[in-house]
Design an enzyme around this catalytic site. Structure first.
Site, PDB file in Angstrom:
ATOM      1  N   GLU A   1      14.105  49.158 -13.582  1.00 55.65           N
ATOM      2  CA  GLU A   1      15.012  50.196 -13.021  1.00 55.65           C
ATOM      3  C   GLU A   1      14.339  51.457 -12.925  1.00 55.65           C
ATOM      4  OE1 GLU A   1      19.326  51.941 -14.050  1.00 55.65           O
ATOM      5  OE2 GLU A   1      18.031  52.149 -15.769  1.00 55.65           O
TER       6      GLU A   1
ATOM      7  N   CYS B   1      18.433  49.017 -17.604  1.00 55.95           N
ATOM      8  CA  CYS B   1      17.114  49.356 -17.474  1.00 55.95           C
ATOM      9  C   CYS B   1      16.217  48.188 -16.814  1.00 55.95           C
ATOM     10  CB  CYS B   1      16.282  49.373 -18.760  1.00 55.95           C
ATOM     11  SG  CYS B   1      16.656  51.040 -19.585  1.00 55.95           S
TER      12      CYS B   1
ATOM     13  N   HIS C   1      16.966  59.117 -21.056  1.00 57.69           N
ATOM     14  CA  HIS C   1      17.210  59.537 -19.726  1.00 57.69           C
ATOM     15  C   HIS C   1      18.911  59.973 -19.651  1.00 57.69           C
ATOM     16  CE1 HIS C   1      14.326  56.152 -18.776  1.00 57.69           C
ATOM     17  NE2 HIS C   1      13.701  57.198 -18.200  1.00 57.69           N
TER      18      HIS C   1
ATOM     19  N   ASP D   1       5.787  48.220 -20.528  1.00 54.07           N
ATOM     20  CA  ASP D   1       7.225  48.511 -20.449  1.00 54.07           C
ATOM     21  C   ASP D   1       7.556  48.047 -18.734  1.00 54.07           C
ATOM     22  OD1 ASP D   1       7.858  50.759 -22.357  1.00 54.07           O
ATOM     23  OD2 ASP D   1       5.807  51.497 -21.674  1.00 54.07           O
TER      24      ASP D   1
END
Length: 283
Positions: A76, A272, A171, A71
């Site tokens: 971010e 992100c 999120h 990932d």
């Protein structure tokens, strides 16, 4: 407050990171979803970086992908930067904790003041942090807890910090972002609208809202750059045709659509993929 607003969206630097091949099979995802086309995802990322560097003139620090961190492109989540302070987070997913190491080293090289989240009871993903230019909203989600929000408040004492329950989605910024000074872009789903209501009730400031039909389209990147003015990086009409029409109503903006068709399959959004920094000349 006018001074704060006038400087909102100014950035000089961006930190980005390459996409590892492991993203396609091993990146975390909330749903089962479709398979990621790795080559297409990498092309999306290249286009994103090219816009930041060439079209917008930011100094881009490009970190290499790490195959052991599927990932890692989603930088971010590893840091929250405001002014000359960088809070190194403690991501909610244990498999992502090592992502902060390279980000921390890069922020140190950029001479930012580093604050570390050492409390092992705290979790915080940058994707849960919405900075409005006047205050912070922190989403309490599967990845971010109250202790994480408290440490953020301690790191950025000049700003009020309010928490917002994230009932659906990964999120807080899975369904909202800033679209300009005092303008919140928000998805139209019930959970998104409830979160917006919570933010409005908790805040001493008044925000305008721009509602888009698709929650995923509400994640966009606003910048206010010298010689460019208001700039908004947003979803493509191919991905979210109805939401893209809403952005076209923004007058005096340079609108830059960017494809995110592949990274969205592993819960990735536009914000992100970069840590944005406004580095003063003496920093």
């Amino acid at each position: 407050m006018a001074g704060l607003r006038s400087g909102f969206g100014r950035y000089t630097h961006a930190i980005v990171r390459g996409i590892p091949e492991s993203l396609a099979k091993e990146a975390l995802r909330t749903g089962t979803g479709e398979e990621v086309d790795l080559a297409k995802a990498q092309r999306e990322e290249e286009a994103y970086v090219e816009v930041l560097r060439t079209q917008l003139g930011l100094e881009v620090v490009e970190l290499p992908a790490d195959e052991s961190l599927p990932d890692c492109v989603f930088v971010e989540d590893a840091a929250v930067v405001c002014g000359d302070t960088a809070l190194i987070t403690r991501p909610g997913a244990p498999s992502r904790r090592r992502e902060t190491e390279a980000i921390k080293a890069t922020l140190k090289d950029l001479n930012l003041n580093i604050v570390e989240m050492a409390d092992e009871n705290a979790t915080l993903d940058g994707g849960d942090v919405l900075f409005t230019g006047q205050e912070f909203f922190v989403g309490l989600s599967k990845r971010t807890n109250q202790r994480g929000a408290e440490i953020l408040a301690d790191a950025f004492k000049d700003y009020a910090v309010s928490t917002v329950p994230v009932m659906e989605g990964l999120h807080l910024k899975s369904f909202c972002s800033m679209g300009g000074p005092g303008l919140i872009v928000i998805g139209s789903s019930e959970p998104a609208q409830k979160a917006l209501k919570t933010m409005q009730q908790m805040s001493d400031h008044r925000y305008d809202k721009l509602t888009v039909p698709d929650d995923g389209a509400a994640n966009c990147i606003y910048m206010n750059l010298p010689n460019k003015g208001h700039v908004l990086l947003h979803c493509t009409p191919e991905q979210y045709p109805e939401s893209a029409k809403v952005f076209e109503k923004l007058k005096d903006y340079t609108l830059i659509p960017l494809s995110n068709l592949e990274k969205v399959k592993v819960d990735g959004a536009l914000t992100c993929c970069s840590v944005l920094i406004n580095k003063k000349a003496n920093m």
